[in-house]
Design an enzyme around this catalytic site. Structure first.
Site, mmCIF file in Angstrom:
data_model
loop_
_atom_site.group_PDB
_atom_site.id
_atom_site.type_symbol
_atom_site.label_atom_id
_atom_site.label_comp_id
_atom_site.label_asym_id
_atom_site.label_seq_id
_atom_site.Cartn_x
_atom_site.Cartn_y
_atom_site.Cartn_z
ATOM 1 N N ARG A 76 -141.666 57.228 32.636
ATOM 2 C CA ARG A 76 -141.226 56.711 31.344
ATOM 3 C C ARG A 76 -141.357 57.815 30.293
ATOM 4 O O ARG A 76 -142.274 58.617 30.328
ATOM 5 C CB ARG A 76 -142.074 55.517 30.918
ATOM 6 N N TYR A 204 -134.752 56.724 35.760
ATOM 7 C CA TYR A 204 -136.100 56.339 36.194
ATOM 8 C C TYR A 204 -136.368 54.845 35.946
ATOM 9 O O TYR A 204 -136.112 54.341 34.843
ATOM 10 C CB TYR A 204 -137.173 57.188 35.483
ATOM 11 N N LYS A 213 -139.826 46.666 31.627
ATOM 12 C CA LYS A 213 -140.545 47.051 30.405
ATOM 13 C C LYS A 213 -139.743 46.695 29.157
ATOM 14 O O LYS A 213 -140.302 46.288 28.146
ATOM 15 C CB LYS A 213 -140.849 48.548 30.424
ATOM 16 N N HIS A 233 -148.701 42.827 29.343
ATOM 17 C CA HIS A 233 -148.704 43.796 30.447
ATOM 18 C C HIS A 233 -149.882 43.445 31.366
ATOM 19 O O HIS A 233 -150.898 44.133 31.389
ATOM 20 C CB HIS A 233 -148.862 45.197 29.847
ATOM 21 N N SER A 255 -150.926 51.544 32.496
ATOM 22 C CA SER A 255 -150.089 51.914 33.642
ATOM 23 C C SER A 255 -150.852 52.794 34.634
ATOM 24 O O SER A 255 -151.588 53.696 34.233
ATOM 25 C CB SER A 255 -148.861 52.676 33.146
ATOM 26 N N CYS A 257 -153.347 52.200 36.546
ATOM 27 C CA CYS A 257 -154.816 52.046 36.589
ATOM 28 C C CYS A 257 -155.218 50.986 37.598
ATOM 29 O O CYS A 257 -156.312 50.430 37.523
ATOM 30 C CB CYS A 257 -155.358 51.676 35.215
ATOM 31 N N ASP A 282 -147.755 42.968 37.229
ATOM 32 C CA ASP A 282 -147.486 43.838 36.069
ATOM 33 C C ASP A 282 -147.257 43.091 34.759
ATOM 34 O O ASP A 282 -147.618 43.599 33.715
ATOM 35 C CB ASP A 282 -146.260 44.716 36.382
ATOM 36 N N ARG A 374 -142.784 55.993 43.636
ATOM 37 C CA ARG A 374 -142.860 54.530 43.581
ATOM 38 C C ARG A 374 -142.277 53.862 44.810
ATOM 39 O O ARG A 374 -141.455 54.426 45.512
ATOM 40 C CB ARG A 374 -142.051 54.047 42.361
HETATM 41 C C1 OXD Z 1 -145.770 51.119 34.129
HETATM 42 C C2 OXD Z 1 -145.153 50.436 35.286
HETATM 43 O O1 OXD Z 1 -145.433 52.275 33.827
HETATM 44 O O2 OXD Z 1 -145.515 49.292 35.550
HETATM 45 O O3 OXD Z 1 -146.610 50.480 33.479
HETATM 46 O O4 OXD Z 1 -144.275 51.029 35.936
HETATM 47 MN MN MN Z 2 -146.857 48.454 34.116
#
Ligand code: OXD
Ligand code: MN
Length: 589
Positions: A76, A204, A213, A233, A255, A257, A282, A374
């Site tokens: 991002r 992306y 998002k 989130h 993100s 984590c 998420d 990913r």
């Molecule tokens: C983020 C995702 O960047 O979930 O938070 O991809």
């Molecule tokens: Mn996320």
């Protein structure tokens, strides 16, 4: 005769907007997606023929494909992400802002003729279970076949969305153009007032799978504030005890984590008979139910998870989930068309191609998989998918957990004194930055409610919205903070994490049900030495638990000063409650 690609709606608002965007982007062809299996097959074959996807080893990974993104486009880009509201104050100091008219002109100029020679795919999609009062319809127009195939995994895509929409004009409009995928022409722009998203110049996931998002969080949070619900989130999981008692919790971590790992946690042997059910990994959309509790749905249908570090120990359920029907992006590719990443089970391959297609061996200095590589995998593949996943009413949330990645300062777990204090705890989350966003790796930054990159309006007003929600809940969830990333002076992690997080989760559940002890500290309620079950945990003693729960007053004095920075930035819109909570914390310390 095949009807693939033909229009399946008479909704004139949809038709008008698509026509307008076709006139703007001038694609050679328009392909209306219906979400069918036949369509998936045809588009996948086309993507392989175009070189967008590589078919992986179908014996090892049935239904799985591989994609490499442009190396300049792997995460991002917050610096290219804008909230376009009438005034700058509405977007607030934590967002990039641009006047809507000016930004639209710039974006339309870029998009004009931008799909010449290409196909525009029209993707109708539904976020949330059909019929849910929280579900929302989106329409994404894109010239990326990769986006279509990912959206098909991540959302309820196709005619189901048109059925939910009927003749209404209440849907999110999303335009995505790849253009030349150049960082200078990359913008991810949100127009909350018009429920519109325009994303150009990137391929992306986080920038282009517009349901995620952009709609579910940035536009979602704006709509939620207007309409009295919450777009967060957060993962959602259910904890089931051996006697069948189920408790649902939602958790916000920044993100990369570990939200996906936490959402799919497999309890260790000590917790035989316990089960964790995944609702989402998420995003949570939540609203007060008639019974005064907070109910949550996961608007998504799949997982867009970070691959590196995922293995049979850290996340066995993810490994099962991604064993089929998955799109891998920017991981490494082995000679037998299998995938590999740092931290996958087993030894590294003798030789493979790295995420940029270059030859890689274990001697290579660079990583084989990009740190933000990913997998996109269907939720239905998850063996622990909650039976409530499709429930239009969602699940009742008993606890909200905030967390961050902190080497020091933050104890393993504590419980806030009440909702307002919990909002303060969430508002002051700090976390070391990860590869999910470009820049700043490892630096601690404030990431309130893990929403810093995703809040679609002024963060101060967002805190106020949280405070107001308290008044609409008779039984607000209890609020906790966890930190599974604390380290000792040698840099070793103090807590084993992963499945062992069950021990922390059990204390949280027991607190919610009024059957676990805690003692009062300046930060909140902390478990005592007897309150976290350590049975069966190897090489971890009561002294280790003390260390990981320790509150160091000197570190906290420094933390207070760091927290102050964010509050100064937000001062003009900061609710008084946040300032009072800070004063109370200072006094307690
Ligand atoms: C983020 C995702 O960047 O979930 O938070 O991809
Ligand atoms: Mn996320």
């Amino acid at each position: 005769m095949s009807t693939l690609g033909t229009c399946n709606t008479t909704n004139r608002h949809v038709l008008n907007w698509v026509n307008e965007m076709v006139a703007l982007c001038q694609p050679d062809r328009v392909f209306w997606c219906n979400g069918s299996e036949e369509e998936k097959q045809a588009l996948t074959e086309q993507a392989v023929a175009e070189g967008v996807l590589i078919r992986l080893n179908q014996e090892k990974l049935p239904g799985c494909y591989y994609h490499r993104s442009n190396p300049n486009d792997v995460a991002r880009v917050e610096q290219c992400t804008y909230i376009c509201t009438d005034t700058e104050a509405e977007a607030g100091p934590t967002n990039n802002w641009a006047p809507p008219k000016e930004m639209k002109e710039r974006l339309y100029a870029l998009a004009r003729g931008g799909m010449k020679g290409r196909t525009m795919y029209v993707i109708p999609y539904l976020m949330g279970p059909p019929g849910s009062p929280l579900a929302k319809v989106g329409l994404e127009l894109t010239d990326s076949i990769y986006v279509v195939l990912n959206m098909r995994i991540m959302t309820r895509m196709g005619d189901v969305a048109f059925r939910q929409l009927g003749s209404s004009e209440d849907f999110n409009r999303g335009l995505h153009c790849l253009l030349d995928v150049h960082p200078d022409r990359r913008y991810i722009c949100h127009f909350p007032r018009e429920n519109l998203i325009i994303s150009v110049g990137s391929g992306y996931g986080g920038n282009v799978l517009l349901g995620k998002k952009c709609l579910a969080l940035r536009i979602g949070s704006y709509l939620a504030q207007q309409q009295g619900w919450m777009a967060e989130h957060m993962l959602i999981l259910g904890v089931e005890s051996p006697s069948g008692e189920k408790t649902f919790v939602a958790a916000a971590f920044p993100s990369a984590c570990g939200k996906t790992n936490f959402a799919m946690l497999v309890p260790p042997p000590r917790f035989e008979g316990w089960k964790i059910w995944t609702v989402g990994d998420d995003i949570a959309w939540m609203r007060p139910g008639a019974d005064g509790r907070l109910y949550a749905i996961n608007p998504e249908m799949g997982y867009f998870g970070v691959a590196p570090g995922t293995n049979a120990r850290t996340n066995p359920n993810a490994m099962r989930t991604i064993a089929r029907d998955t799109i891998y992006t920017n991981v490494a590719l082995t000679p037998d068309l299998d995938v590999w990443w740092e931290g996958k089970d087993g030894p590294p391959p003798q030789e493979c191609l790295d995420w940029q297609g270059r030859r890689w061996t274990p001697e290579s200095r660079e990583k084989a998989a990009h740190p933000n590589s990913r997998f996109t995998a269907p939720a239905r593949n998850n063996p622990a998918l909650a039976p409530e996943f499709d429930d239009p009413n969602g699940v009742p949330i008993s606890a909200i957990i905030f967390g961050g990645r902190r080497a020091t300062t933050m104890p393993l777990v504590f419980e806030a004194f009440n909702w307002v204090h919990g909002v303060f705890v969430g508002a002051t989350i700090g976390s070391e930055m990860t590869a999910a966003a470009v820049g700043g790796l490892g630096q601690v930054r404030r990431d309130p409610m893990a929403m810093l990159p995703f809040c679609g309006y002024n963060m101060g007003d967002y805190f106020r919205h949280w405070l107001r929600m308290r008044k609409r809940l008779k039984y607000p969830p209890r609020i906790f903070h966890v930190n599974c990333f604390r380290r000792d002076a040698e840099g070793r992690f103090l807590w084993p994490g992963f499945g062992e997080n069950m021990r922390v989760l059990k204390w949280i559940v027991d607190r919610c049900r009024g059957r676990a002890n805690a003692y009062e500290t300046p930060l909140g309620w902390v478990p005592g030495p007897e309150d976290i079950d350590l049975t069966g945990l190897e090489n971890f003693t009561a002294t280790d638990l003390e260390k990981v729960l320790d509150i160091d007053i000197e570190e906290w004095r420094r933390e207070l000063i760091l927290q102050e920075e964010l509050f100064l930035k937000l001062y003009s819109h900061l609710p008084k409650e946040m300032i009072f909570q800070r004063e109370l914390l200072v006094a307690r310390l």
